[in-house]
Design an enzyme around this catalytic site. Structure first.
Site, PDB file in Angstrom:
ATOM      1  N   SER A 129      53.029  38.550  34.221  1.00 60.54           N
ATOM      2  CA  SER A 129      51.750  37.918  33.889  1.00 60.54           C
ATOM      3  C   SER A 129      50.813  38.959  33.300  1.00 60.54           C
ATOM      4  O   SER A 129      50.850  40.133  33.698  1.00 60.54           O
ATOM      5  CB  SER A 129      51.104  37.310  35.138  1.00 60.54           C
ATOM      6  N   TYR A 142      47.957  38.107  43.522  1.00 58.71           N
ATOM      7  CA  TYR A 142      48.789  37.700  42.386  1.00 58.71           C
ATOM      8  C   TYR A 142      48.941  38.849  41.394  1.00 58.71           C
ATOM      9  O   TYR A 142      50.055  39.152  40.935  1.00 58.71           O
ATOM     10  CB  TYR A 142      48.152  36.486  41.699  1.00 58.71           C
TER      11      TYR A 142
END
Length: 267
Positions: A129, A142
């Site tokens: 990501s 995250y």
């Protein structure tokens, strides 16, 4: 012979888009899901796999190898989001996020590498990501799990090069998928010192997902990488400003970059 592609988390979102795109390009695609029976209309053959369970991973990989004898491409796509003030996220949820986003992909790589070494070829694509390139407010867990996978990939990539095995990272930005529905949200606690700031940030994150890019952009990028004889270490796929944010982090002083992020999130 058509190349065999193994995609974790292929029942929806980016994984599904990649699988269907490659299927249309003539690849033999096996996807995975924790509950394949929930997707009877899937165009991709789905195999049962839970990336948090080592035996489940080994079983799914062996199932495909027994049918096809070789897996040419592995796409570690299964992942889960998590949001909240670090102080208010239960430790078990932090551990679950790392089990899914980091330890799961590591176990998948361990399961497929012996066969790839035997055949002296293979490609593993780890979906990370753009958030993994920076610590983001209320997304610190995250960012950390995806950032860790980026670094793991950099290291193992050099370890397996002598066996003609390629491993690469693909970092997507925001895409219009159902990831927000499966994300763990630390609840907004009434009266918490984080109530207002976290609430505003949560709204902004959900808007970004809803307005995200088409998942087919990721599918086309993955197809291009598969066709490459020398995949790069890192790829970024997403809106220009999301990719440019990585460049800014590289060139700006830390405190200036932090201020930009805080202004963006209205903190």
């Amino acid at each position: 012979m058509s190349k065999v592609v193994f995609i974790t988390g292929a029942s929806s979102g980016i994984g599904k888009a990649i699988g269907e795109f490659l299927l249309n390009k003539g690849f033999k695609v096996y996807g995975t899901s924790r509950n394949p029976e929930r997707y009877p209309d899937s165009k991709i053959e789905l195999v049962t796999l839970d990336v948090r369970n080592s035996e489940s991973i080994k079983s799914a990989v062996q199932f495909v190898l027994q049918k096809e004898s070789k897996i040419h491409v592995v796409i570690n796509n299964a992942g889960v989001g998590i949001t909240g003030p670090l102080e208010e996220i239960p430790l078990e949820e932090i551990k679950n996020n790392f089990e899914t986003n980091l330890f799961g992909p590591i176990e998948v790589m361990k399961a497929v590498l012996p066969s790839m070494r035997q055949h002296k070829s293979g490609l593993i694509i780890n979906i990370t990501s753009i958030a993994g390139y920076m610590g983001l407010p209320f997304r610190s867990v995250y960012s950390a799990s995806k950032g860790a996978l980026e670094l793991i990939t950099e290291g193992i990539r050099m370890e397996v090069k002598p066996f003609n095995i390629h491993i690469t990272n693909v970092a997507p930005g925001d895409f219009a998928t159902n990831i927000a529905a499966g994300r763990y949200h630390a609840p907004l606690v009434k009266g918490s010192d984080y109530e207002i700031t976290y609430g505003k940030t949560l709204e902004m994150m959900n808007e970004h997902v809803d307005d995200g890019s088409n998942p087919n952009d990721m599918a086309e990028a993955i197809f291009t990488i598969i066709q490459s004889s020398k995949p790069k270490v890192h790829y970024k796929v997403g809106a220009f400003m999301q990719k440019f944010s990585i460049v800014l982090k590289r060139i700006l002083p830390d405190t200036m970059y932090e201020k930009l992020l805080m202004n963006h999130y209205k903190l």
